[in-house]
Structure formats: C-alpha cells, structure tokens
Enzyme design. Structure first.
Site, PDB file in Angstrom:
ATOM      1  N   ARG A 215      80.767  36.203  74.566  1.00 44.74           N
ATOM      2  CA  ARG A 215      80.698  34.928  73.858  1.00 44.74           C
ATOM      3  C   ARG A 215      79.914  33.966  74.744  1.00 44.74           C
ATOM      4  O   ARG A 215      79.907  34.103  75.970  1.00 44.74           O
ATOM      5  CB  ARG A 215      82.099  34.369  73.601  1.00 44.74           C
ATOM      6  CG  ARG A 215      82.973  35.254  72.730  1.00 44.74           C
ATOM      7  CD  ARG A 215      84.367  34.642  72.582  1.00 44.74           C
ATOM      8  NE  ARG A 215      85.241  35.457  71.747  1.00 44.74           N
ATOM      9  CZ  ARG A 215      86.028  36.427  72.181  1.00 44.74           C
ATOM     10  NH1 ARG A 215      86.062  36.700  73.491  1.00 44.74           N
ATOM     11  NH2 ARG A 215      86.788  37.128  71.364  1.00 44.74           N
ATOM     12  N   LYS A 246      81.258  13.977  86.005  1.00 47.29           N
ATOM     13  CA  LYS A 246      80.207  14.947  86.364  1.00 47.29           C
ATOM     14  C   LYS A 246      80.819  16.304  86.715  1.00 47.29           C
ATOM     15  O   LYS A 246      80.436  16.952  87.685  1.00 47.29           O
ATOM     16  CB  LYS A 246      79.365  14.437  87.549  1.00 47.29           C
ATOM     17  CG  LYS A 246      78.742  13.056  87.338  1.00 47.29           C
ATOM     18  CD  LYS A 246      77.736  13.057  86.213  1.00 47.29           C
ATOM     19  CE  LYS A 246      77.083  11.696  86.038  1.00 47.29           C
ATOM     20  NZ  LYS A 246      76.179  11.638  84.888  1.00 47.29           N
ATOM     21  N   HIS A 326      76.181  33.185  68.675  1.00 48.95           N
ATOM     22  CA  HIS A 326      77.099  34.277  68.355  1.00 48.95           C
ATOM     23  C   HIS A 326      76.391  35.492  67.767  1.00 48.95           C
ATOM     24  O   HIS A 326      76.939  36.598  67.788  1.00 48.95           O
ATOM     25  CB  HIS A 326      78.174  33.784  67.383  1.00 48.95           C
ATOM     26  CG  HIS A 326      79.514  34.419  67.611  1.00 48.95           C
ATOM     27  ND1 HIS A 326      80.241  34.254  68.774  1.00 48.95           N
ATOM     28  CD2 HIS A 326      80.255  35.244  66.832  1.00 48.95           C
ATOM     29  CE1 HIS A 326      81.377  34.932  68.691  1.00 48.95           C
ATOM     30  NE2 HIS A 326      81.400  35.548  67.528  1.00 48.95           N
ATOM     31  N   ARG A 329      76.102  38.424  70.124  1.00 51.50           N
ATOM     32  CA  ARG A 329      77.351  39.188  70.292  1.00 51.50           C
ATOM     33  C   ARG A 329      77.455  40.228  69.174  1.00 51.50           C
ATOM     34  O   ARG A 329      77.778  41.390  69.421  1.00 51.50           O
ATOM     35  CB  ARG A 329      78.534  38.225  70.274  1.00 51.50           C
ATOM     36  CG  ARG A 329      79.909  38.866  70.398  1.00 51.50           C
ATOM     37  CD  ARG A 329      80.930  37.758  70.614  1.00 51.50           C
ATOM     38  NE  ARG A 329      82.297  38.189  70.419  1.00 51.50           N
ATOM     39  CZ  ARG A 329      83.039  38.805  71.346  1.00 51.50           C
ATOM     40  NH1 ARG A 329      82.509  39.105  72.516  1.00 51.50           N
ATOM     41  NH2 ARG A 329      84.294  39.134  71.102  1.00 51.50           N
ATOM     42  N   HIS A 352      88.060  42.335  71.919  1.00 52.36           N
ATOM     43  CA  HIS A 352      88.723  42.100  70.648  1.00 52.36           C
ATOM     44  C   HIS A 352      89.997  42.923  70.554  1.00 52.36           C
ATOM     45  O   HIS A 352      89.978  44.130  70.811  1.00 52.36           O
ATOM     46  CB  HIS A 352      87.804  42.502  69.488  1.00 52.36           C
ATOM     47  CG  HIS A 352      87.002  41.366  68.957  1.00 52.36           C
ATOM     48  ND1 HIS A 352      85.849  41.548  68.222  1.00 52.36           N
ATOM     49  CD2 HIS A 352      87.161  40.032  69.055  1.00 52.36           C
ATOM     50  CE1 HIS A 352      85.350  40.372  67.889  1.00 52.36           C
ATOM     51  NE2 HIS A 352      86.129  39.437  68.384  1.00 52.36           N
ATOM     52  N   TYR A 362      80.455  47.429  62.475  1.00 53.23           N
ATOM     53  CA  TYR A 362      80.502  48.840  62.870  1.00 53.23           C
ATOM     54  C   TYR A 362      80.364  49.745  61.647  1.00 53.23           C
ATOM     55  O   TYR A 362      79.538  50.668  61.630  1.00 53.23           O
ATOM     56  CB  TYR A 362      81.815  49.126  63.596  1.00 53.23           C
ATOM     57  CG  TYR A 362      81.956  50.556  64.082  1.00 53.23           C
ATOM     58  CD1 TYR A 362      81.422  50.939  65.311  1.00 53.23           C
ATOM     59  CD2 TYR A 362      82.632  51.507  63.326  1.00 53.23           C
ATOM     60  CE1 TYR A 362      81.560  52.245  65.775  1.00 53.23           C
ATOM     61  CE2 TYR A 362      82.768  52.813  63.771  1.00 53.23           C
ATOM     62  CZ  TYR A 362      82.229  53.176  64.996  1.00 53.23           C
ATOM     63  OH  TYR A 362      82.359  54.469  65.438  1.00 53.23           O
TER      64      TYR A 362
END
Length: 381
Positions: A215, A246, A326, A329, A352, A362
């Site tokens: 991520r 900062k 994303h 990924r 996951h 998949y």
C-alpha cells in the site's frame, strides 16, 4: 409490591427482585399519578416487565433503538479500526438513517425492513454494487453485536444476499480489467517518467509498488532499518505531515495481517540501492531511521502529490484506466496470478487476511490465462 406517596403528590410503586448475577436483593420502582386499583394493575405490569428485563439473561425484548445500538456498537468498533474506516462507517450509517428511522426498536427489526432498504439504494436505486455491499456488511457487523448482547435472537441481515444487476454483470469484466495495469502499461509509464530527472523518484516508487504489492502508506513508512538487503519489514503506515511541528507520525499497519516481511526480487533491491545513492546526494546522509522514498523536501512523497502526478500521467501516456496509488497493488496481484502462484501465498505477500478484491483479481486473471491456453491450442497448425 408496596406503594410510597411522594411529596409531589404522585405515587411510587416498588418491588424487590433477586439480581441474577449477584443474587442480592434489589429494588425497582415506577411512578404513577394515582393510587387506584387500575393504577396498581398498571404498576404491576410495568414492574414485572422491568424485573423480567433485569433478570432474564437470555432476554431479547430490551427496548433499544437502532440509533442507540449504533452508538453503543460504534464506540467499540472505532477502537479496532483506522480513523478513515470510522469516517467511512459514519457515512454508511448516515445513509441507513436516511431511510430507516433512528427510533426504530431493534427488537422489531426484520428481514423485510433491510430488503426494502437495499432495494431502495441498489436494486431500484443508483448506488453501486460494491458500496451497497459495504453498507450491508456494516449492518451485518452491527447486528451481530446486537445478537451477542442478546438485544435480538438472530441477525436479520446475515442471510440477505445482494444480487448484482444485469447491466453491472455485463460490465464486470471491463471493470475488473480497469483495476490493474498490464506489464506493457507499467513499462510505458516508467519509461515516460525516467525521461526527466525530476520524475525519476515517481518511476522508482511505481516500479517498487508493482514489484512488492505494498500500500502507498506502507511504502511511505519504510525506513532503511526495515531493509536487510534481501527483504523489507512492513511494520507501519504513515500519517499526515504536520506543517506546524514539521513531523510525521508513523502508525500501525492497516490490519494485523499487514505486518509482514516481503522478499524482494533483484530489481526491487536495485531500486532501493538507486534510491540510497539519490538520497545521499540530495540530503547528505542515509541513516537507519531515515525514511526511504524521500522527496526533495526531505520527507516521504505525499499520496496527494503522487496521485496528482498520476492524473497527468494518465493523459500523457494515454492510459484508458483511472490511475491511483492503489492500482499498482492490484497490478502486483495480477502479476502473481499470471505466474500461477497460489492464492494463499499472494494474500500473505500483500498482507490480506480477508481479500475480496485480491480474490476477484486472481479469479479474473486466471480465467483469462486459461482462455489464452485454449486459444493457443486451437491455433496449433
């Protein structure tokens, strides 16, 4: 039951009962306007109901409203998730309460109430399948809590299934294709960025995300101490840069499963070595506590700045997909699926524990790969 006259002229009807947990004697009471036979009958009914609620540990007739349930459940839920998940859940419940009254008693909730609600927002409404499913899952989570607390005996949402509309089903393949980039598209983007020295950092980040499945927040939080020469220890995500102090706050990963060690292919190792040279030249040092992917300002490149660059890239590289941090990924999952790696190993690599999107990509990629095998066999001469 006995009656006590109050100073204001009203009457308090009292009764004793045994606490089911401590077995100690306790008292309940109700206050009514009169001391008549009819009032005594009403008081007796009210007192019995109170005692029944307090003594029946399997009781499922507690009069708690849907909003009261939400507040009670959410107070616990928000301690287990990241702030942005809490914000998303609040938005979901706002949508629920726009259709189902807040004062609805939980004990009166049934399947039809939620079926009608889901029909309203999805079947005959304009919300997407994925967002409608998210709303349903939130309700399911909350009502499971209500069952645990014995406010209700069963969850009316648990057996509801949202069926994808026909037009969405027809567009499903196209949508899945747009969730990840093909290898040639990745290379096209990287080559374009490498043409200018000012965008080479973006090129390294994109390629590293593609090769690791991190991520963006996980990539931002990487420090040199997390790299051992062959793998990276993913142990956090980065918060927002505080302009006043900062400083940047490193927080925990999204889930427990997100804490993981990711083994690196040689090209990913090379990217880190190139980045080390870049950082030393630009900032004069590379310390173990330094973040890895630093901008010219000496802080990790923000996700907003990165995504702005991607919007420009989308046009410059003529990519017919929505580019975001994303997508790389998802592209990593696609890459591993094409290599016929087991789903479980892919899930472990990307961190996951419950990977709906990973599973969809998949299955989508492996189906496409199987189709290509048949095409190849059919074209044998």
């Amino acid at each position: 039951m006995w009656v006590e006259k109050l100073k204001n002229g009203k009457f308090k009807y009292c009764e004793r009962y045994a606490d089911p947990y401590t077995e100690k004697t306790k008292k309940v009471s109700v206050t009514l306007e009169k001391d008549t036979a009819q009032a005594k009958k009403q008081a007796l009914e009210l007192l019995n109901e109170k005692i029944n609620n307090l003594t029946n540990t399997d009781n499922v007739t507690i009069k708690i409203t849907l909003y009261e349930l939400y507040e009670e459940w959410f107070a616990r839920y928000k301690t287990t998730v990241k702030p942005w998940s809490s914000i998303a859940t609040k938005k979901v419940m706002k949508k629920v309460f726009s259709s189902i009254p807040k004062e609805t008693l939980v004990k009166n909730l049934d399947r039809n109430i939620f079926l009608n609600f889901l029909d309203e927002i999805y079947t005959f409404g304009n919300l997407s399948y994925s967002y409608s499913t998210q709303i349903k899952n939130t309700l399911n989570n909350m009502l499971n809590y209500a069952v645990e607390r014995k406010y209700i005996s069963k969850n009316p949402v648990s057996i509801i299934k949202i069926r994808r509309k026909k037009d969405e089903e027809e567009n499903y393949k196209k949508k899945m294709d747009s969730k990840f980039l093909e290898k040639d598209e990745i290379i096209k983007i990287i080559n374009f960025l490498n043409q200018k020295q000012t965008t080479q950092l973006h090129a390294r980040i994109i390629e590293f995300l593609w090769l690791t499945g991190l991520r963006y927040g996980e990539l931002q939080a990487l420090q040199w101490r997390d790299f051992d020469g062959a793998s990276i220890d993913v142990n956090g995500t980065l918060g927002v840069y505080d302009q006043t102090t900062k400083s940047i706050t490193k927080t925990s990963t999204k889930t427990i499963a997100s804490n993981r060690v990711v083994d690196l292919p040689q090209r990913a190792i090379d990217i880190l070595e190139e980045t080390k040279i870049y950082n030393k030249a630009l900032h004069g040092h590379v310390l173990s506590n330094d973040y890895i992917f630093l901008s010219r300002r000496g802080i990790p490149l923000s996700i907003s700045a990165f995504n702005r660059k991607l919007k420009i890239l989308q046009k410059n590289c003529n990519i017919d997909k929505t580019l975001s941090s994303h997508i790389f990924r998802h592209s990593h999952v696609s890459l591993l699926a094409e290599l016929n790696l087991p789903l479980k190993s892919i899930m472990e690599r990307v961190g996951h524990s419950n990977a709906n999107t990973t599973l969809k990509i998949y299955n989508h990629v492996t189906k496409k790969t199987r189709a290509e095998v048949i095409d190849a066999l059919n074209n044998i001469k």
